[in-house]
Design a protein around this motif. Structure first.
Motif, short mmCIF file in Angstrom:
data_model
loop_
_atom_site.label_atom_id
_atom_site.label_comp_id
_atom_site.label_asym_id
_atom_site.label_seq_id
_atom_site.Cartn_x
_atom_site.Cartn_y
_atom_site.Cartn_z
N ALA A 18 19.12 17.23 30.19
CA ALA A 18 20.25 18.01 30.71
C ALA A 18 21.54 17.26 30.04
O ALA A 18 21.94 16.29 30.74
N THR A 19 22.05 18.03 29.36
CA THR A 19 23.00 17.15 28.56
C THR A 19 24.61 17.56 29.13
O THR A 19 25.29 16.56 29.07
N SER A 20 24.84 18.47 29.65
CA SER A 20 26.03 19.01 30.16
C SER A 20 25.75 20.23 30.98
O SER A 20 25.07 20.77 30.87
N GLN A 21 26.89 20.39 32.04
CA GLN A 21 26.99 21.52 32.86
C GLN A 21 28.33 21.87 32.96
O GLN A 21 29.33 21.24 32.67
N SER A 22 28.69 23.53 32.82
CA SER A 22 29.70 23.67 33.18
C SER A 22 29.88 24.96 34.14
O SER A 22 28.87 25.63 34.38
N CYS A 23 31.04 25.11 34.86
CA CYS A 23 31.15 26.39 35.90
C CYS A 23 31.76 27.45 35.30
O CYS A 23 32.76 27.34 34.59
N SER A 24 31.30 28.41 35.91
CA SER A 24 31.82 29.99 35.45
C SER A 24 32.53 30.44 36.42
O SER A 24 32.50 30.05 37.64
N SER A 25 33.28 31.41 36.00
CA SER A 25 34.40 31.90 36.92
C SER A 25 33.62 32.57 38.15
O SER A 25 34.45 32.84 39.29
#
Length: 95
Positions: free
Chosen positions: A8-15
């Motif tokens: 798992a290389t990255s994660q980002s939050c959605s609105s």
């Protein structure tokens, strides 16, 4: 194996409060693969996970969107549907 080193290389939050996690792996070009995801640590028992695929070479990454923040997920890369395990990283999502 058809692949190795699933991460798992990255994660980002959605609105909307969900999380997207990017996965990558080392592929060896041996055919189709499925990326499986589960919230249960039960060795990916049938019916307890969901899959993306088939993913074919030269694609050696995928992003999974709509994951719940604060949930722990287990992932595996499967070289055939409902078959062998390559790696299982555990990733806790957070926003």
């Amino acid at each position: 194996p058809g692949a190795d080193n699933l991460n798992a290389t990255s994660q980002s939050c959605s609105s909307d409060g969900t999380v997207s996690v990017a996965f990558s792996w080392t592929g060896y070009g041996f055919g189709q693969q499925w990326l499986d995801l589960s919230t249960q640590n039960n060795n990916f028992a049938p019916g307890s996970y969901t899959s993306q695929g088939p993913i074919t070479p030269p694609q050696y990454s995928s992003t999974w969107s709509g994951l719940l923040a604060g949930q722990t997920y287990l992932a595996r890369l499967d070289p055939q549907p409902q078959g062998g395990l390559v790696r299982r990283p555990t990733s806790s999502t957070s926003c």
